[in-house]
Scaffold this motif. Structure first.
Motif, PDB file in Angstrom:
ATOM      1  N   MET A  19       0.830  -1.205   0.000  1.00 21.47           N
ATOM      2  CA  MET A  19       0.000   0.000   0.000  1.00 21.47           C
ATOM      3  C   MET A  19       0.864   1.254   0.000  1.00 21.47           C
ATOM      4  O   MET A  19       0.643   2.180  -0.796  1.00 21.47           O
ATOM      5  N   ILE A  23       1.266   4.201  -2.896  1.00 20.10           N
ATOM      6  CA  ILE A  23       1.017   5.608  -2.576  1.00 20.10           C
ATOM      7  C   ILE A  23       2.260   6.433  -2.894  1.00 20.10           C
ATOM      8  O   ILE A  23       2.166   7.535  -3.455  1.00 20.10           O
ATOM      9  N   ALA A  71      -3.185   3.945  -6.143  1.00 19.99           N
ATOM     10  CA  ALA A  71      -3.556   3.265  -4.898  1.00 19.99           C
ATOM     11  C   ALA A  71      -4.509   2.106  -5.180  1.00 19.99           C
ATOM     12  O   ALA A  71      -4.401   1.028  -4.578  1.00 19.99           O
ATOM     13  N   LEU A  99      -8.752   3.912   2.207  1.00 24.60           N
ATOM     14  CA  LEU A  99      -7.823   5.024   2.021  1.00 24.60           C
ATOM     15  C   LEU A  99      -8.605   6.322   1.943  1.00 24.60           C
ATOM     16  O   LEU A  99      -9.592   6.417   1.207  1.00 24.60           O
TER      17      LEU A  99
END
Length: 317
Positions: A19, A23, A71, A99
């Motif tokens: 993750m 990002i 993402a 998110l």
């Protein structure tokens, strides 16, 4: 010795590594888009507004799409929420995380070549398909938060709940490398940041605090203070992480609920600041203890060096 972000993330579970890696990649692409805005014709207004009624910049929309695409590609997010979108975006039904993000904080600064940033927060997702209410988690429930700063260099600052690490983008190798390990905020400061043009609207506790700071050595504090204001929360918080200070965007008679968004701005920055030894409050309670009631809820923000925030809380009491 240069330590890349990927090496620093080896101690994290694989899903967290992936993750944060996605990002970080999104932030690299946004950084390039910001740097080339004047050359690519993407400066200026987009001719549309977001759900808060704010005029969107072209780069707000571009950055939002970049973050959603990068993402979303990691496969771990069940849904995402953006400051620029009216409602949540469904992603992978098997994803275990949510998110939330502000794709381009301080975007009004782009046209005048002043630092802007991206802010994000990661939450746990429910077992069923997420709804808007699943995003309404108090800041204490964040499992990671961070921001990217696009200025003289591009930096990525991250916390996963065990301190705060700062990485700088090395454009020669295309990687974020660790340059600011274990960032900490000093307890005391003689620097504050507030939009003084709103002084006529301030409530008494804020007016008292600023008046005492401005009075300097001859005033009740007996110290001289400096004032700063960038109009980009990412830049303001970054300065505080580097050398201390306090950042104020309080509620006032013109904005009785405050201006900054709880989920997209206040909560992730409050987590970072607390992890670095600082504090963040609305004036009535610690920011991370606020229970959200709306996806785009606004709150007052006072964050930074712990002793100054404590003083502000006393004044509000």
């Amino acid at each position: 010795m240069t330590v890349p972000l990927s090496t620093c993330l080896q101690t994290q579970p694989s899903d967290m590594r992936q993750m944060l890696d996605h990002i970080a990649s999104a932030c690299k692409v946004i950084s390039n888009a910001v740097a080339r805005a004047a050359l690519s014709g993407t400066q200026g207004d987009a001719g549309s507004g977001n759900i808060q009624g704010e005029e969107q910049k072209k780069l707000d929309i571009i950055s939002n799409d970049i973050m959603l695409n990068w993402a979303g590609a990691c496969g771990h997010f069940a849904a995402m929420a953006s400051e620029e979108l009216d409602s949540i975006v469904q992603c992978n039904p098997q994803g275990r995380y949510l998110l939330v993000f502000d794709p381009l904080d301080g975007s009004s600064n782009v046209d005048v070549n002043i630092s802007v940033g991206s802010i994000f927060s990661i939450l746990l997702a429910p077992e069923q398909t997420p709804t808007e209410s699943d995003f309404l988690q108090a800041g204490r429930q964040q499992i990671a938060a961070g921001y990217a700063l696009y200025g003289s260099s591009t930096m990525l600052v991250i916390t996963t709940g065990t301190g705060v690490q700062g990485f700088t983008l090395d454009r020669e190798i295309g990687e974020f490398v660790l340059t600011h390990p274990e960032l900490t905020i000093p307890n005391d400061t003689r620097e504050f940041a507030i939009n003084a043009s709103n002084s006529r609207f301030w409530e008494a506790p804020i007016a008292r605090y600023i008046d005492e700071c401005v009075a300097g050595k001859s005033g009740p504090r007996g110290e001289n203070f400096n004032m700063r204001w960038v109009a980009s929360m990412a830049a303001e918080v970054h300065r505080i992480l580097i050398r201390g200070g306090v950042f104020l965007y309080p509620k006032d008679s013109a904005k009785p609920n405050g201006k900054l968004r709880l989920l997209y701005e206040a909560n992730p920055m409050a987590m970072i600041v607390e992890q670095a030894g600082g504090a963040s409050s609305t004036g009535q309670q610690l920011t991370l203890d606020v229970q959200p009631s709306q996806l785009h809820q606004r709150v007052p923000v006072m964050l930074g060096s712990k002793n100054e925030v404590a003083r502000l809380i006393r004044y509000h009491e």
